[in-house]
Write a protein that holds these residues in place. Structure first.
Motif, short mmCIF file in Angstrom:
data_model
loop_
_atom_site.label_atom_id
_atom_site.label_comp_id
_atom_site.label_asym_id
_atom_site.label_seq_id
_atom_site.Cartn_x
_atom_site.Cartn_y
_atom_site.Cartn_z
N ARG A 1 1.40 -4.21 0.89
CA ARG A 1 1.09 -3.24 -0.16
C ARG A 1 -0.21 -2.47 0.06
N LEU B 1 3.56 2.58 1.20
CA LEU B 1 3.95 2.57 -0.20
C LEU B 1 5.47 2.46 -0.37
N PHE C 1 0.98 -11.43 -6.00
CA PHE C 1 0.37 -10.65 -4.94
C PHE C 1 -0.94 -11.36 -4.57
N PHE D 1 6.48 -1.11 0.27
CA PHE D 1 6.07 -1.95 -0.85
C PHE D 1 7.03 -1.79 -2.02
N GLN D 2 7.36 -0.56 -2.36
CA GLN D 2 8.30 -0.32 -3.46
C GLN D 2 9.65 -0.95 -3.17
#
Length: 125
Positions: free
Chosen positions: A77, A83, A104, A86-87
């Motif tokens: 992340r 990004l 996290f 990560f999503q």
């Protein structure tokens, strides 16, 4: 005994990156999980397989068994340009492990602390 899935990058697959510190941190985190009585299942993403292959392997891993918590490592992340990955990872965890706490970390060494906090939050729900 809670079962934890830890998702991170395989530091040995990142071009131009010294894997030693991260690999040592992952090993420390694994030892701490064991000391706390948590069963860790480690899933390391091959940096060279970003996109389709990595997503398919993670989907298979998430669908394979139920986890009490899933930890998404900092490299997934925090890295520049990651990004979208990560999503994707967060959505895959949400879709395939809807009952798992999601955690996290700041570094591999503090992973157990964040997993314990996420498990506690889940218990309070």
């Amino acid at each position: 005994m809670p079962t934890i899935l830890v998702i991170g990058f395989d530091p040995h697959t990142i071009p131009g990156f010294d894997p030693a510190p991260v690999a040592a941190g992952i090993e420390r985190g694994s030892k701490l999980f064991a000391e706390l009585g948590l069963t860790e299942d480690l899933f390391l993403v091959d940096f060279t397989e970003l996109g389709g292959p990595a997503e398919a392997k993670l989907t298979e891993k998430l669908a394979g068994k139920q986890y009490d918590a899933v930890l998404v490592g900092g490299g997934i992340r925090k890295g520049p340009g990651l990004l979208e990955l990560f999503q994707t990872v967060v959505n895959l965890v949400h879709w395939h492990q809807p009952d798992a706490a999601i955690a996290f970390n700041d570094s591999p060494g503090d992973s157990p602390d964040w997993v314990l906090k996420a498990l506690e939050q889940r218990r309070k729900r």
